[in-house]
Design an enzyme around this catalytic site. Sequence first.
Site, PDB file in Angstrom:
ATOM      1  N   GLY A   1      -6.401   9.539  -0.037  1.00  0.00           N
ATOM      2  CA  GLY A   1      -6.512  10.162   1.285  1.00  0.00           C
ATOM      3  C   GLY A   1      -6.996  11.607   1.257  1.00  0.00           C
ATOM      4  O   GLY A   1      -7.361  12.154   0.218  1.00  0.00           O
TER       5      GLY A   1
ATOM      6  N   SER B   1      -9.664   8.222  -3.480  1.00  0.00           N
ATOM      7  CA  SER B   1     -10.762   9.197  -3.365  1.00  0.00           C
ATOM      8  C   SER B   1     -12.044   8.757  -4.085  1.00  0.00           C
ATOM      9  O   SER B   1     -12.802   9.605  -4.580  1.00  0.00           O
ATOM     10  CB  SER B   1     -10.316  10.573  -3.856  1.00  0.00           C
ATOM     11  OG  SER B   1      -9.255  11.059  -3.062  1.00  0.00           O
TER      12      SER B   1
ATOM     13  N   HIS C   1       0.849  -1.197   0.000  1.00  0.00           N
ATOM     14  CA  HIS C   1       0.000   0.000   0.000  1.00  0.00           C
ATOM     15  C   HIS C   1       0.890   1.255   0.000  1.00  0.00           C
ATOM     16  O   HIS C   1       1.970   1.267   0.605  1.00  0.00           O
ATOM     17  CB  HIS C   1      -0.925   0.014   1.221  1.00  0.00           C
ATOM     18  CG  HIS C   1      -1.926   1.129   1.171  1.00  0.00           C
ATOM     19  ND1 HIS C   1      -1.640   2.397   1.622  1.00  0.00           N
ATOM     20  CD2 HIS C   1      -3.180   1.184   0.666  1.00  0.00           C
ATOM     21  CE1 HIS C   1      -2.687   3.175   1.423  1.00  0.00           C
ATOM     22  NE2 HIS C   1      -3.645   2.463   0.843  1.00  0.00           N
TER      23      HIS C   1
ATOM     24  N   GLU D   1      -3.468   2.584  -7.352  1.00  0.00           N
ATOM     25  CA  GLU D   1      -3.794   3.725  -6.490  1.00  0.00           C
ATOM     26  C   GLU D   1      -2.732   4.805  -6.680  1.00  0.00           C
ATOM     27  O   GLU D   1      -1.664   4.737  -6.052  1.00  0.00           O
ATOM     28  CB  GLU D   1      -3.810   3.287  -5.025  1.00  0.00           C
ATOM     29  CG  GLU D   1      -4.854   2.233  -4.725  1.00  0.00           C
ATOM     30  CD  GLU D   1      -5.221   2.229  -3.248  1.00  0.00           C
ATOM     31  OE1 GLU D   1      -6.373   2.545  -2.939  1.00  0.00           O
ATOM     32  OE2 GLU D   1      -4.358   1.952  -2.413  1.00  0.00           O
TER      33      GLU D   1
HETATM   34  P1  PGA Z   1      -9.217   6.910  -0.017  1.00  0.00           P
HETATM   35  O1  PGA Z   1      -8.122   5.783   0.340  1.00  0.00           O
HETATM   36  O2  PGA Z   1     -10.367   6.204  -0.711  1.00  0.00           O
HETATM   37  O3  PGA Z   1      -9.610   7.468   1.322  1.00  0.00           O
HETATM   38  O4  PGA Z   1      -8.558   7.907  -0.893  1.00  0.00           O
HETATM   39  C1  PGA Z   1      -7.769   4.810  -0.608  1.00  0.00           C
HETATM   40  C2  PGA Z   1      -6.639   3.954  -0.082  1.00  0.00           C
HETATM   41  O5  PGA Z   1      -5.702   4.478   0.558  1.00  0.00           O
HETATM   42  O6  PGA Z   1      -6.635   2.740  -0.299  1.00  0.00           O
END
Ligand code: PGA
Length: 258
Positions: A179, A219, A101, A173
Site C-alpha cells: 500500500g 508495491s 489478506h 505480502e
Molecule cells: P500494493 O498492494 O501493490 O498497492 O502494495 C498489494 C496488496 O495489498 O495486495
Amino acid sequence: MTGRFSQVFVGSNHKMYKTNQQTVEYLRALQDLSADISRTDLTLFVLPPYVALADACRAIDPTLIMIGAQNMHWAEQGEFTGEISARMLASIGVRLVMAGHAERRRLFGETDEMVNRRVLASLQHGFQTLICVGETADDKRFGDSKEHIRAQLNTALHGVAEDHWEKIWIAYEPVWAIGEAGELADPLYVNQMHAWIHATLVRVSPQFGGRVPVLYGGSVNLSNSLDFINQPEVDGLFIGRAAWDPVNFCSILHKIMS
Ligand code: PGA
C-alpha cells in the site's frame, strides 16, 4: 521469467476502489490489451469488490481472466449479516477466493483460525484458493518473520485434504511493503522468504506442498516487476495500485512475459 512453473501467475486485488461500471470497463480493456499473451504461459486473475463480481464474470472470457472474491464466509448460510457464502459466489461464476489478506487481518481482526475456516470452505466448494501471508514490520525487526509465516501457513492449511492441494496458491505480502505507506522490499529478501515458504509447504504436505505456486505482492510496479519475477523462487505477482489502470497493468504483463 524464472519461477518453478511453466507459467506465471499474475493478479490484482481491487480492494474497495472501483464501482461496478468501472470494473466492467477495466476488465474489457484488460482483456483486449492482454489478448496477445498466451494463456499457456500466464494465468491472469482479478479480484473486484463484491458488488461488481456478477457483472465482472459476465464481462470477460473466463479462459482469459479468472475472477475472484476478496473474501468469503465459511458457513453454508445463516444469520451472518453482511457476509457472503460460497454458494452465492459459485452461482455467479466466481472461480477464485482469497483468504487472509493483510488488510483483513489488520483492520477486521481476522485470525489464522478464521483464515483456515475460509480456506477449508473455499476448497470444499472447488474454488482456486489464494492464501495471503506476510510478516509485520515488528516481526521483521525482532527476527520473527520466518516463525510468523510458518505459523500462518500451518494454521491456514490445517486439515486440507490431499486432493485439494492443487487448488492452493500462496501470496507472500510483507505487511510493511503493502500500500501507500509500503516500503519497497529487497528482491533478494523476497526470494529467501519464498524459499522458506516453499520449504514450509513441503513440511506441511511432503507430497503436494512443492506444487503450490507462491506469488509476491507489495508495491510491485512497472519498474520493479522484473526484479521480483526474475527471482527463482517467485512464481508470480500479486499487484495492487500499479494494476488498477489496465494500460499500466498490461505494460507490466508484457514486460514480464517478454
Ligand atoms: P500494493 O498492494 O501493490 O498497492 O502494495 C498489494 C496488496 O495489498 O495486495
